[in-house]
Write a protein that holds these residues in place. Structure first.
Motif, PDB file in Angstrom:
ATOM      1  N   LEU A 150      -3.633 -17.139  39.089  1.00 12.76           N
ATOM      2  CA  LEU A 150      -4.044 -17.302  37.691  1.00 12.76           C
ATOM      3  C   LEU A 150      -2.878 -17.034  36.752  1.00 12.76           C
ATOM      4  CD1 LEU A 150      -6.874 -16.619  39.163  1.00 12.76           C
ATOM      5  CD2 LEU A 150      -7.643 -16.164  36.846  1.00 12.76           C
ATOM      6  N   VAL A 151      -2.547 -18.040  35.954  1.00  8.42           N
ATOM      7  CA  VAL A 151      -1.421 -17.913  35.024  1.00  8.42           C
ATOM      8  C   VAL A 151      -1.892 -18.219  33.605  1.00  8.42           C
ATOM      9  CG1 VAL A 151       0.350 -18.506  36.731  1.00  8.42           C
ATOM     10  CG2 VAL A 151      -0.770 -20.329  35.471  1.00  8.42           C
ATOM     11  N   SER A 152      -1.248 -17.603  32.635  1.00  4.66           N
ATOM     12  CA  SER A 152      -1.580 -17.869  31.227  1.00  4.66           C
ATOM     13  C   SER A 152      -0.647 -17.074  30.338  1.00  4.66           C
ATOM     14  CB  SER A 152      -3.012 -17.443  30.911  1.00  4.66           C
ATOM     15  OG  SER A 152      -3.071 -16.057  30.668  1.00  4.66           O
ATOM     16  N   SER A 153      -0.763 -17.287  29.023  1.00 10.45           N
ATOM     17  CA  SER A 153      -0.068 -16.388  28.104  1.00 10.45           C
ATOM     18  C   SER A 153      -0.830 -15.067  28.092  1.00 10.45           C
ATOM     19  CB  SER A 153      -0.036 -16.912  26.665  1.00 10.45           C
ATOM     20  OG  SER A 153      -0.457 -18.219  26.563  1.00 10.45           O
ATOM     21  N   PRO A 154      -0.215 -13.993  27.583  1.00 13.90           N
ATOM     22  CA  PRO A 154      -0.956 -12.733  27.506  1.00 13.90           C
ATOM     23  C   PRO A 154      -2.154 -12.896  26.570  1.00 13.90           C
ATOM     24  CG  PRO A 154       1.395 -12.375  27.099  1.00 13.90           C
ATOM     25  CD  PRO A 154       1.166 -13.849  27.084  1.00 13.90           C
ATOM     26  N   GLY A 155      -3.275 -12.341  26.962  1.00 13.88           N
ATOM     27  CA  GLY A 155      -4.419 -12.304  26.046  1.00 13.88           C
ATOM     28  C   GLY A 155      -5.345 -13.501  26.067  1.00 13.88           C
ATOM     29  N   SER A 156      -5.197 -14.382  27.049  1.00 12.20           N
ATOM     30  CA  SER A 156      -6.060 -15.556  27.072  1.00 12.20           C
ATOM     31  C   SER A 156      -7.379 -15.266  27.793  1.00 12.20           C
ATOM     32  CB  SER A 156      -5.350 -16.711  27.759  1.00 12.20           C
ATOM     33  OG  SER A 156      -5.089 -16.331  29.074  1.00 12.20           O
ATOM     34  N   GLY A 157      -7.462 -14.103  28.431  1.00  9.69           N
ATOM     35  CA  GLY A 157      -8.731 -13.693  29.050  1.00  9.69           C
ATOM     36  C   GLY A 157      -8.784 -13.796  30.561  1.00  9.69           C
ATOM     37  N   LYS A 158      -7.640 -13.715  31.226  1.00  8.39           N
ATOM     38  CA  LYS A 158      -7.627 -13.798  32.700  1.00  8.39           C
ATOM     39  C   LYS A 158      -8.419 -12.649  33.330  1.00  8.39           C
ATOM     40  CE  LYS A 158      -3.113 -13.669  33.313  1.00  8.39           C
ATOM     41  NZ  LYS A 158      -2.688 -13.591  31.925  1.00  8.39           N
ATOM     42  N   GLN A 249      -4.522 -23.032  45.079  1.00 11.72           N
ATOM     43  CA  GLN A 249      -4.573 -23.722  43.793  1.00 11.72           C
ATOM     44  C   GLN A 249      -4.075 -22.799  42.691  1.00 11.72           C
ATOM     45  OE1 GLN A 249      -7.755 -26.426  42.984  1.00 11.72           O
ATOM     46  NE2 GLN A 249      -8.760 -26.003  44.924  1.00 11.72           N
ATOM     47  N   ARG A 250      -3.463 -23.418  41.704  1.00 10.24           N
ATOM     48  CA  ARG A 250      -2.981 -22.658  40.547  1.00 10.24           C
ATOM     49  C   ARG A 250      -3.896 -22.936  39.367  1.00 10.24           C
ATOM     50  NH1 ARG A 250       3.347 -22.756  39.277  1.00 10.24           N
ATOM     51  NH2 ARG A 250       3.298 -21.879  41.374  1.00 10.24           N
ATOM     52  N   VAL A 251      -4.308 -21.874  38.714  1.00 10.86           N
ATOM     53  CA  VAL A 251      -5.255 -21.982  37.603  1.00 10.86           C
ATOM     54  C   VAL A 251      -4.572 -21.528  36.321  1.00 10.86           C
ATOM     55  CG1 VAL A 251      -7.512 -21.260  36.745  1.00 10.86           C
ATOM     56  CG2 VAL A 251      -7.123 -21.394  39.223  1.00 10.86           C
ATOM     57  N   TYR A 266       4.597 -26.005  26.805  1.00 14.63           N
ATOM     58  CA  TYR A 266       4.928 -25.349  28.084  1.00 14.63           C
ATOM     59  C   TYR A 266       4.545 -26.269  29.241  1.00 14.63           C
ATOM     60  CZ  TYR A 266       5.361 -21.474  24.913  1.00 14.63           C
ATOM     61  OH  TYR A 266       5.745 -20.691  23.867  1.00 14.63           O
ATOM     62  N   PRO A 267       5.160 -27.441  29.295  1.00 17.91           N
ATOM     63  CA  PRO A 267       4.705 -28.462  30.242  1.00 17.91           C
ATOM     64  C   PRO A 267       4.827 -28.066  31.708  1.00 17.91           C
ATOM     65  CG  PRO A 267       6.775 -29.124  29.221  1.00 17.91           C
ATOM     66  CD  PRO A 267       6.303 -27.910  28.484  1.00 17.91           C
ATOM     67  N   THR A 268       5.867 -27.279  32.038  1.00 17.22           N
ATOM     68  CA  THR A 268       6.082 -26.958  33.456  1.00 17.22           C
ATOM     69  C   THR A 268       4.862 -26.255  34.048  1.00 17.22           C
ATOM     70  OG1 THR A 268       8.395 -26.687  32.895  1.00 17.22           O
ATOM     71  CG2 THR A 268       7.753 -25.993  35.078  1.00 17.22           C
ATOM     72  N   MET A 269       4.289 -25.340  33.267  1.00 17.36           N
ATOM     73  CA  MET A 269       3.141 -24.598  33.769  1.00 17.36           C
ATOM     74  C   MET A 269       1.945 -25.516  34.010  1.00 17.36           C
ATOM     75  SD  MET A 269       2.481 -21.711  34.802  1.00 17.36           S
ATOM     76  CE  MET A 269       3.078 -20.201  34.093  1.00 17.36           C
ATOM     77  N   PHE A 270       1.732 -26.468  33.089  1.00 16.95           N
ATOM     78  CA  PHE A 270       0.598 -27.376  33.250  1.00 16.95           C
ATOM     79  C   PHE A 270       0.874 -28.405  34.343  1.00 16.95           C
ATOM     80  CE2 PHE A 270      -0.107 -25.290  29.320  1.00 16.95           C
ATOM     81  CZ  PHE A 270      -1.485 -25.192  29.222  1.00 16.95           C
ATOM     82  N   GLU A 271       2.133 -28.751  34.496  1.00 19.21           N
ATOM     83  CA  GLU A 271       2.502 -29.727  35.524  1.00 19.21           C
ATOM     84  C   GLU A 271       2.288 -29.155  36.923  1.00 19.21           C
ATOM     85  OE1 GLU A 271       4.979 -32.299  38.049  1.00 19.21           O
ATOM     86  OE2 GLU A 271       5.516 -30.226  37.606  1.00 19.21           O
ATOM     87  N   THR A 272       2.493 -27.840  37.058  1.00 20.57           N
ATOM     88  CA  THR A 272       2.389 -27.234  38.397  1.00 20.57           C
ATOM     89  C   THR A 272       0.989 -26.679  38.688  1.00 20.57           C
ATOM     90  OG1 THR A 272       3.188 -25.111  37.543  1.00 20.57           O
ATOM     91  CG2 THR A 272       4.840 -26.585  38.483  1.00 20.57           C
ATOM     92  N   SER A 273       0.084 -26.765  37.710  1.00 15.63           N
ATOM     93  CA  SER A 273      -1.256 -26.213  37.933  1.00 15.63           C
ATOM     94  C   SER A 273      -2.216 -27.277  38.455  1.00 15.63           C
ATOM     95  CB  SER A 273      -1.809 -25.629  36.624  1.00 15.63           C
ATOM     96  OG  SER A 273      -1.078 -24.475  36.280  1.00 15.63           O
TER      97      SER A 273
END
Lengths: 332, 113
Positions: A150-158, A249-251, A266-273
Motif C-alpha cells: 500500500l502506497v500513498s502520500s501521508p494522510g490519505s488514510g492507508k 499487487q500494488r495499491v 506523480y506518474p511513476t507511482m500510478f504507472e507501477t500500481s
C-alpha cells in the motif's frame, strides 16, 4: 553513509513488534575509528587495554585497569612526507641545492599515455532489490499469502483503511501487517488494537521500504497460516515506486482532499500500481476533486489500473474492496 | 531522496567489478539513466558525489548518459518517443503506451587503472 537517505550516519532501520521497548536496537551499527590521515600518522600508545563499546551513537570507553585515574601515553609520530620531482615519496624533507648553469636542455619525451582499462558492467542499479523481492515473492507463494503493497502520500488514510479491512475480514481470513514509517510505533499500535499480527519498520531517515527490510520484518512477524499480508509503505508518492517488495499487487491510495491531478504529478507511482483506491469520498461535496477526471488521468498513465471509490469513515464503497480481497485470496 | 539509495547501489556494483578487476583506482563511471526512471538529474549527481567518497571511485568522473523514452502503442502498434508516462500515441492519440526504453537505472561501465 546511510544507503536510504545519504545522511552521514549508518543505516538505522529498526523493526519492532507492539509492546517491545522502543529503544531496542535490532541492528546495531559499528563505527570505524580512523586515527590519522595519510601524511600525519598518530600513534597512540595506551598503557592500559581498553574496550570500545558502541551503544547507539554514544561511545563509552571502559578501561580495564585497577589504577584510576591513569595516564595515557600518547606518542605522536609526525612523519612528514615530501614528494620529490619524480613523484617519489621522500621521508623527512631536506634541502635541495641545485646549481643551474646556463646550458641547453635536450629533452627526449617519450609519452606513455595510459587510458586505463574499460570494464563493461551493464547492471541494473536495483538488481539486488529485485532479487530480494523475488525471494519474498517465492515465500509469499509458498505460504499462500496474498501480499499487497500500500502506497500513498501521508494522510490519505492507508492505516484507517487497514483497520476497517481487518475488522471486516478477520472472521474470514488471517490478515498480517507490516507497517513502514520513518518513526513511531503509532500505526502498529492501531493495527494491533484492530486485532492483526503486526510488525513496525522504522526507516529512520529512509523514505521508502525495500525488499530487504520486508524480508527482515517477515522473520520477525513469523507468519502462521494462509491469508493476506498488507505492507503499508512509508507515506511518499515518489520513492517507494521504484522498490519492488515482492508484492502480488500494488495499491495506491489517494484521497479527495488531494488534487485530482495527482496521477499526472506523480506518474511513476500510478504507472507501477495495479489498484487505485480513491478514499474519503464522503468529503466530495466539500472539495473540488473531480473523481472522473482523476480516473481519466490515472488511466492515461496506466490503462490497466483498477479503481475502488470508498469512504473508510462511513463505510460507503467498502464492500467491493472487501469482496475483491476475498476473490484475490482464492487465486493465491 | 531515493537517488541516494540508487547511488549507493551503483557504487556497490562498481566496487564489486573494480575489485574483481584489481583496479588501483576508477577514473570514470558511466551510468545510464532513463528519462522515465523517476530519478532527478541534480539529485543523482549530488548523491553520486556523496556515495563515491572514501571509495576506489573517490576521484572518478561520473558520466551520466540519458536514455530517451520510447513506447509502443498498444492500440495501433506505432513506436513513438515518449517524454511522460501520460503522453498519447503520436499517431492515433491513444493513452496506451507500452514503455520499451527510458526506465533504465544502470551502471554501464568503468574505466580503471
Amino acid at each position: 553513509m546511510c544507503g536510504t537517505c545519504g545522511c552521514g550516519q549508518a543505516d538505522e532501520i529498526k523493526i519492532f513488534k507492539p509492546g517491545e521497548e522502543e529503544h531496542t536496537h535490532t541492528y546495531v551499527h559499528s563505527h570505524d575509528h580512523k586515527h590519522g590521515i595519510e601524511t600525519h600518522g598518530h600513534e597512540h600508545d595506551h598503557q592500559y587495554a581498553h574496550l570500545h563499546k558502541t551503544d547507539g551513537h554514544k561511545h563509552t570507553h571502559k578501561h580495564e585497569s585497577e589504577h584510576d585515574p591513569h595516564d595515557h601515553d600518547h606518542q605522536h609520530l609526525h612523519g612528514h612526507v615530501h614528494k620529490n620531482d619524480e613523484g617519489i615519496d621522500v621521508e623527512n624533507g631536506h634541502g635541495h641545492h641545485h646549481d643551474h648553469q646556463d646550458h641547453d636542455h635536450h629533452h627526449d619525451h617519450d609519452h606513455d599515455h595510459s587510458h586505463g582499462r574499460q570494464v563493461v558492467i551493464e547492471q541494473d542499479a536495483l538488481q539486488q532489490n529485485k532479487l530480494r523481492a523475488e525471494r519474498n515473492r517465492g515465500y509469499f507463494e509458498a505460504k499462500k499469502l496474498l501480499a499487497l503493497n500500500l502506497v500513498s502520500s501521508p494522510g490519505s488514510g492507508k492505516t484507517s483503511l487497514l483497520e476497517k479491512t481487518i475488522k471486516a475480514l478477520k472472521e474470514k481470513t488471517n490478515i498480517f501487517v507490516i507497517e513502514g514509517d520513518q518513526q513511531t510505533m503509532n500505526d502498529a499500535s492501531r493495527i494491533d488494537a484492530a486485532g492483526a499480527p503486526v510488525v513496525q519498520i522504522n526507516t529512520g531517515n529512509g523514505c521508502h521500504l525495500d525488499a530487504e527490510m520486508v524480508n527482515k520484518a517477515l522473520k520477525k512477524l513469523d507468519i502462521k497460516g494462509e491469508g493476506i499480508l498488507m505492507i503499508e509503505n512509508v507515506g511518499n508518492l515518489v520513492c517507494p515506486s521504484l522498490f519492488d517488495l515482492g508484492e502480488a499487487q500494488r495499491v495506491v491510495v489517494i484521497s479527495v482532499t488531494e488534487g485530482d491531478d495527482k496521477p499526472l504529478k506523480y506518474p511513476t507511482m500510478f504507472e507501477t500500481s495495479d489498484i487505485c483506491i480513491i478514499n474519503k469520498t464522503d468529503l466530495l461535496p466539500y472539495v473540488d476533486f473531480d473523481v472522473e477526471r482523476s480516473k481519466e488521468y490515472a488511466l492515461r498513465v496506466n490503462p490497466s489500473l483498477k479503481f475502488f471509490e470508498l469512504s473508510v469513515k462511513t463505510g460507503e464503497g467498502m464492500k467491493p474492496w472487501l469482496d475483491f480481497l476475498v476473490e484475490e485470496l482464492k487465486k493465491v | 531522496m531515493h537517488e541516494f539509495s540508487i547511488a549507493v547501489n551503483m557504487v556497490d556494483i562498481a566496487l564489486e567489478y573494480a575489485e574483481k578487476s584489481n583496479a588501483a583506482r576508477v577514473n570514470e563511471i558511466e551510468l545510464e539513466i532513463g528519462e522515465l526512471s523517476g530519478v532527478v538529474d541534480d539529485a543523482m549527481e549530488f548523491a553520486m558525489e556523496a556515495a563515491i567518497k572514501g571509495t576506489l571511485l573517490e576521484n572518478a568522473k561520473v558520466k551520466i548518459v540519458k536514455i530517451p523514452g520510447l513506447a509502443n502503442c498498444r492500440s495501433c502498434g506505432n513506436e513513438f518517443k515518449i517524454e511522460n508516462f501520460f503522453d498519447p500515441c503520436a499517431k492515433c492519440g491513444a493513452y496506451n503506451p507500452d514503455i520499451i526504453s527510458g526506465k533504465e537505472l544502470r551502471v554501464k561501465s568503468l574505466n580503471i587503472d
